[in-house]
Each structure stands twice: as structure tokens, then as C-alpha cells.
Design an enzyme around this catalytic site. Structure first.
Site, PDB file in Angstrom:
ATOM      1  N   THR A 126      -2.513  -8.052  -7.975  1.00 16.85           N
ATOM      2  CA  THR A 126      -1.266  -7.485  -7.691  1.00 16.85           C
ATOM      3  C   THR A 126      -0.274  -8.753  -7.646  1.00 16.85           C
ATOM      4  OG1 THR A 126      -1.691  -5.431  -6.627  1.00 16.85           O
ATOM      5  CG2 THR A 126       0.447  -6.510  -6.141  1.00 16.85           C
ATOM      6  N   GLN A 144      -0.626  -2.023 -10.500  1.00 17.80           N
ATOM      7  CA  GLN A 144       0.708  -2.838  -9.943  1.00 17.80           C
ATOM      8  C   GLN A 144       1.497  -3.754 -10.820  1.00 17.80           C
ATOM      9  OE1 GLN A 144      -2.594  -2.262  -8.942  1.00 17.80           O
ATOM     10  NE2 GLN A 144      -2.961  -1.752  -6.720  1.00 17.80           N
ATOM     11  N   ASP A 158       4.967  -1.080  -6.622  1.00 22.96           N
ATOM     12  CA  ASP A 158       5.064  -2.522  -6.007  1.00 22.96           C
ATOM     13  C   ASP A 158       6.211  -3.325  -6.580  1.00 22.96           C
ATOM     14  OD1 ASP A 158       2.596  -1.634  -4.625  1.00 22.96           O
ATOM     15  OD2 ASP A 158       1.428  -3.105  -5.542  1.00 22.96           O
ATOM     16  N   ASP A 201       4.784   2.706  -2.907  1.00 20.82           N
ATOM     17  CA  ASP A 201       4.915   1.440  -2.198  1.00 20.82           C
ATOM     18  C   ASP A 201       5.850   0.486  -2.808  1.00 20.82           C
ATOM     19  OD1 ASP A 201       2.822   2.652  -0.949  1.00 20.82           O
ATOM     20  OD2 ASP A 201       1.270   1.596  -1.741  1.00 20.82           O
ATOM     21  N   ARG A 235       4.132   4.363   4.410  1.00 21.55           N
ATOM     22  CA  ARG A 235       2.912   4.364   5.134  1.00 21.55           C
ATOM     23  C   ARG A 235       2.647   3.071   5.356  1.00 21.55           C
ATOM     24  NH1 ARG A 235      -1.557   5.504  -0.072  1.00 21.55           N
ATOM     25  NH2 ARG A 235      -0.328   3.873  -1.615  1.00 21.55           N
ATOM     26  N   TRP A 264       1.065  -0.082   5.386  1.00 23.28           N
ATOM     27  CA  TRP A 264      -0.313  -1.041   4.762  1.00 23.28           C
ATOM     28  C   TRP A 264      -1.076  -1.903   5.755  1.00 23.28           C
ATOM     29  CZ3 TRP A 264       1.211  -6.089   1.669  1.00 23.28           C
ATOM     30  CH2 TRP A 264       0.032  -6.704   0.898  1.00 23.28           C
TER      31      TRP A 264
END
Length: 303
Positions: free
Chosen positions: A88, A117, A140, A163, A219, A221
Site C-alpha cells: 500500500t 490498494q 485508500d 477506507d 472502522r 484501523w
């Protein structure tokens, strides 16, 4: 007698793909800027598609990147995490390592296919400001990658799938449009336990692509993730429970998730998870811009 700058050190540098500026690429302009300057340099970027993997190095400060137009000045690249096991954190289109850097009126994009990602903006520096910018991507999109750093996003458009705003930094999003392209999660903060403010969304609008109808606000991480939505308009795509524990019930004891005066079809305070909060007027006062960025008393973001 005033000091003179070196011949190639100018207050304004012009970048243009068609050759009408001093530089054809943004990277070339960045390389020409003197390290640790005590004066401000503006890099004016004419409309065009700049396919660059751009790093603003740690030795640069006091630089303002200004696009000719928000939707036609485009910095783009297409790396994703599954290219040669890239992972990532190497997929960024733009990585900002320097401090006191500002971006205005341009687009930063990662247009990789949805194969993993793919970061558009990766921040490491502090006192970074983004005004009227677009951030385009999928999973991402924005990685706020440095603990103890301060970021300001004003009147920006941010899109993604999963995310798509994530990391440990303290970041204020003012009057931004947050657009979900898939049923998934908007934020994944990893705020350190000793940091009061993580992500603060103030007067933002949450929208979604057609057919998207099950999106979580966030959420954790990491266990102490801190994210709040203040006076935000939420579309009907936001799930009634609002927040997710990432499959780890212990996160419910530590994550710091809250809202204040949400409105729109996605507002559902009575059905939000029991471990999130609806802030009182008094609690809301903690989220002034001075309090959010208080640990860096010399930085007062301008409008």
C-alpha cells in the site's frame, strides 16, 4: 541593500505541458526549489494531465502548488499494491514529506484499476493545507501517514471505495464532499491513544454513487481511532448503525467515534452503535480550529 535570490530561485515557477512555462513537469519544478527556504515559492501549474509519481521532499517548505483549474489540472499515476508486491505505502501519486506545503485548485488522482490498494495522496509532513482540490481513487485514496502531524482540507472533493481516508494524523475536513463509490467504509483512522483529535469532518456532505446503499462512517484501523462528523449532511447510503468495530469487539472499548447535529437521510442517532456518541453543545466546543491544532501554537491556517 536587500538580499538577492539565485537566478533560478524565483517567487513563482510556471509548469506547462505544452512548453509555455519554465518547466514541462511538476517534478522538474520541485527539483529547482532551494532547500529550507525562508521565503515562499508558488508553483503555478497550467491545465494538463501530468502523469508523475511526485515526491515533495522533507527539505522543502513554504511552497504553494496552484493549479489553473480544479478539474483540468490533474496529477495522476496508476500504481497499486499488487504490482510486484509493492504494498500500500508505495502506491502514492503524490507524497508530501515537507512541512508548510499548500495545494490549491487541482486534482490528485490514482487511476489504477480496482486490483488492490492505490493511494492518491500520501502525507508525511505537517501543517499541510489543501484548498479546492479533488482526490480521486478507489481503495485508500488519502493516507495521512504521520503521527503528530496537522492537515487541513477545505472545500475539497474526496472519493473512494474502502477506507479511503486512513492513517494516524490529525486532519480537519471543512465543507468537503465525501463520495463513496462502493458499499464499504469511509474512514480507517489509526489515531494514537495520546492524541485527542483524529479526523474531524465539519459541515461536509456525504454522497454516493448510484446503487451504493450500505456505507459505514468508519472502522478503527487501530484501537484508539478518533473520528467525528459535525454538522454534516449524510445521504441515505450511510448505514443506520454508522460505525463498525473491524471484527474486533475490544475496539468498541477504545475507539472514539462521535457525531453532532448530523442531517439528511443517513442521520439515525437512535440506531447508531452504542459505543459511539452524540455530542452535546459543550462537547462540540472542543472542536474549534484552535483546539484541534493546539499543540502547534505557531500555525494558524488561513482561509
Amino acid at each position: 541593500m536587500s538580499a538577492t535570490k539565485e537566478p533560478h530561485q524565483q517567487d513563482t515557477l510556471v509548469v506547462a505541458r505544452d512548453g509555455s512555462g519554465q518547466f514541462r513537469s511538476i517534478g522538474e519544478a520541485v527539483e529547482s526549489i532551494r532547500a529550507f527556504m525562508d521565503y515562499k515559492v508558488t508553483v503555478y501549474i497550467k491545465d494538463g494531465i501530468y502523469k508523475e509519481k511526485l515526491i515533495i521532499p522533507s527539505w522543502l517548505k513554504n511552497v504553494v502548488f496552484v493549479g489553473q483549474s480544479e478539474d483540468k489540472t490533474i496529477i495522476t499515476h496508476d500504481d497499486h499494491a499488487n504490482i510486484n508486491k509493492m504494498g500500500t505505502f508505495r502506491t502514492y501519486t503524490v507524497k508530501v514529506e515537507g512541512n508548510d506545503i499548500t495545494f490549491k485548485n487541482l486534482t490528485i488522482e490514482n487511476n489504477a484499476a480496482q486490483l488492490g490498494q492505490a493511494v492518491a495522496l500520501h502525507t508525511e509532513g505537517t501543517r499541510l493545507m489543501f484548498f479546492k482540490c479533488r482526490f480521486l481513487g478507489n481503495q485508500d485514496t488519502i493516507f495521512t501517514g504521520s503521527e503528530g502531524s496537522y492537515l487541513l482540507f477545505t472545500d475539497c472533493y474526496i472519493e473512494g471505495t474502502t477506507d479511503f481516508i486512513f492513517g494516524p494524523s490529525t486532519a480537519l475536513f471543512e465543507r468537503c464532499t465525501i463520495h463513496s463509490k462502493k458499499n464499504s467504509y469511509i474512514t480507517a483512522a489509526s489515531t494514537p491513544q495520546n492524541v485527542e483529535h483524529g479526523y474531524v469532518f465539519k459541515n461536509c456532505k456525504l454522497t454516493a454513487a448510484p446503487g451504493v446503499d450500505k456505507v459505514y462512517l468508519g472502522r478503527p484501523w487501530r484501537p484508539y481511532a478518533a473520528t467525528v462528523f459535525l454538522n454534516c449532511e449524510m445521504g441515505k447510503h450511510i448505514r443506520p448503525e454508522g460505525w463498525h468495530n473491524w471484527g474486533k469487539p475490544d475496539n468498541e472499548k477504545t475507539a472514539r467515534y462521535a457525531e453532532f447535529m448530523s442531517r439528511g437521510e443517513g442521520t439515525n442517532p437512535t440506531n447508531r452503535v452504542s459505543w459511539s456518541k452524540q455530542l452535546t453543545n459543550k462537547e462540540m466546543n472542543r472542536y474549534s480550529i484552535q483546539n484541534i491544532f493546539k499543540e502547534d501554537s505557531n500555525w494558524y491556517p488561513y482561509r
